[in-house]
Motif scaffolding. Structure first.
Motif, mmCIF file in Angstrom:
data_model
loop_
_atom_site.group_PDB
_atom_site.id
_atom_site.type_symbol
_atom_site.label_atom_id
_atom_site.label_comp_id
_atom_site.label_asym_id
_atom_site.label_seq_id
_atom_site.Cartn_x
_atom_site.Cartn_y
_atom_site.Cartn_z
ATOM 1 N N PRO A 185 4.976 -3.766 8.305
ATOM 2 C CA PRO A 185 3.761 -4.349 7.723
ATOM 3 C C PRO A 185 3.397 -3.817 6.326
ATOM 4 O O PRO A 185 2.875 -4.563 5.507
ATOM 5 C CB PRO A 185 2.672 -3.995 8.741
ATOM 6 C CG PRO A 185 3.409 -3.877 10.033
ATOM 7 C CD PRO A 185 4.762 -3.301 9.671
ATOM 8 N N SER A 186 3.709 -2.567 6.049
ATOM 9 C CA SER A 186 3.362 -2.015 4.733
ATOM 10 C C SER A 186 4.217 -2.581 3.607
ATOM 11 O O SER A 186 3.928 -2.365 2.440
ATOM 12 C CB SER A 186 3.468 -0.485 4.744
ATOM 13 O OG SER A 186 4.812 -0.080 4.863
ATOM 14 N N HIS A 187 5.268 -3.303 3.963
ATOM 15 C CA HIS A 187 6.140 -3.921 2.966
ATOM 16 C C HIS A 187 6.142 -5.439 3.044
ATOM 17 O O HIS A 187 7.046 -6.092 2.540
ATOM 18 C CB HIS A 187 7.574 -3.373 3.097
ATOM 19 C CG HIS A 187 7.676 -1.953 2.680
ATOM 20 N ND1 HIS A 187 7.864 -0.938 3.586
ATOM 21 C CD2 HIS A 187 7.587 -1.362 1.458
ATOM 22 C CE1 HIS A 187 7.895 0.211 2.937
ATOM 23 N NE2 HIS A 187 7.726 -0.023 1.657
ATOM 24 N N ARG A 188 5.128 -5.995 3.683
ATOM 25 C CA ARG A 188 4.982 -7.453 3.742
ATOM 26 C C ARG A 188 3.949 -7.884 2.711
ATOM 27 O O ARG A 188 2.901 -7.268 2.572
ATOM 28 C CB ARG A 188 4.533 -7.903 5.116
ATOM 29 C CG ARG A 188 5.574 -7.717 6.193
ATOM 30 C CD ARG A 188 5.041 -8.271 7.518
ATOM 31 N NE ARG A 188 5.820 -7.759 8.625
ATOM 32 C CZ ARG A 188 6.903 -8.365 9.094
ATOM 33 N NH1 ARG A 188 7.320 -9.471 8.553
ATOM 34 N NH2 ARG A 188 7.564 -7.844 10.104
ATOM 35 N N ARG A 189 4.238 -8.954 2.040
ATOM 36 C CA ARG A 189 3.343 -9.508 1.033
ATOM 37 C C ARG A 189 2.035 -9.975 1.695
ATOM 38 O O ARG A 189 2.054 -10.750 2.630
ATOM 39 C CB ARG A 189 4.039 -10.696 0.368
ATOM 40 C CG ARG A 189 3.223 -11.349 -0.707
ATOM 41 C CD ARG A 189 3.806 -12.663 -1.145
ATOM 42 N NE ARG A 189 5.173 -12.539 -1.619
ATOM 43 C CZ ARG A 189 5.694 -13.310 -2.553
ATOM 44 N NH1 ARG A 189 4.976 -14.262 -3.119
ATOM 45 N NH2 ARG A 189 6.944 -13.160 -2.911
ATOM 46 N N PRO A 190 0.905 -9.518 1.177
ATOM 47 C CA PRO A 190 -0.366 -10.024 1.706
ATOM 48 C C PRO A 190 -0.531 -11.511 1.385
ATOM 49 O O PRO A 190 0.025 -12.018 0.406
ATOM 50 C CB PRO A 190 -1.423 -9.206 0.955
ATOM 51 C CG PRO A 190 -0.707 -8.013 0.433
ATOM 52 C CD PRO A 190 0.713 -8.464 0.193
ATOM 53 N N ASP A 191 -1.281 -12.213 2.213
ATOM 54 C CA ASP A 191 -1.562 -13.625 1.971
ATOM 55 C C ASP A 191 -2.168 -13.804 0.585
ATOM 56 O O ASP A 191 -3.007 -13.006 0.155
ATOM 57 C CB ASP A 191 -2.530 -14.169 3.025
ATOM 58 C CG ASP A 191 -1.892 -14.252 4.412
ATOM 59 O OD1 ASP A 191 -0.643 -14.292 4.489
ATOM 60 O OD2 ASP A 191 -2.651 -14.270 5.399
#
Length: 149
Positions: free
Chosen positions: A10-16
């Motif tokens: 999750p810390s490396h997923r692009r925020p919406d």
């Protein structure tokens, strides 16, 4: 991108709502900071190497004196030993000025940009590059440490 069970943590997923261009811009900013980190390392190497050379001059002065070259021992001691590397500065002062004037403000700005533009997430560009280049299901292409596919 793969589903959430097979992708970056999750810390490396692009925020919406974060655009491709923003991710690319933050990647470029991060890359510039990483290059600055390398430059800073070279500056510390310069600092340590110059300091080591200056300390070695003590030995050169002693040996020149022992060899009967008191005039040369004196010249080295008076002209080079302890000399400023640029007017008014030893290397530690250059390192301090670099850190205060350039490095720390750059580091703070890059962090603030990530916080405001990408929810504080780091290396989004690289994480997405990894996702695009890895082979799903291959044991040496897992999404992260300890990930199972």
């Amino acid at each position: 991108m793969n589903d959430h069970n097979d992708g970056p943590d999750p810390s490396h997923r692009r925020p919406d709502g974060v655009s491709d261009t923003t991710v690319e811009a933050l990647g470029a900013l991060s890359k510039a900071l990483e290059t600055t980190e390398r430059a800073r390392g070279h500056l510390y190497a310069f600092h340590q190497l110059t300091g080591g050379a200056d300390l070695e001059l003590d030995r050169a002065v002693a040996l020149l004196g022992e060899a009967g070259h008191a005039d040369w021992a004196g010249r080295v001691q008076e002209e080079i030993l302890g000399r400023n590397v640029i007017p008014g500065h030893w290397t530690f002062q250059i390192v301090e000025a670099y850190n205060d004037t350039y490095y720390e403000p750059f580091k703070a700005l890059e962090k603030k940009a990530r916080q405001e533009l990408a929810g504080g997430r780091d290396h989004l560009y690289e994480a997405e590059l990894k996702e695009a280049r890895r082979t799903s299901g291959h044991p040496h292409h897992t999404a992260g440490p300890g990930a199972c596919e």
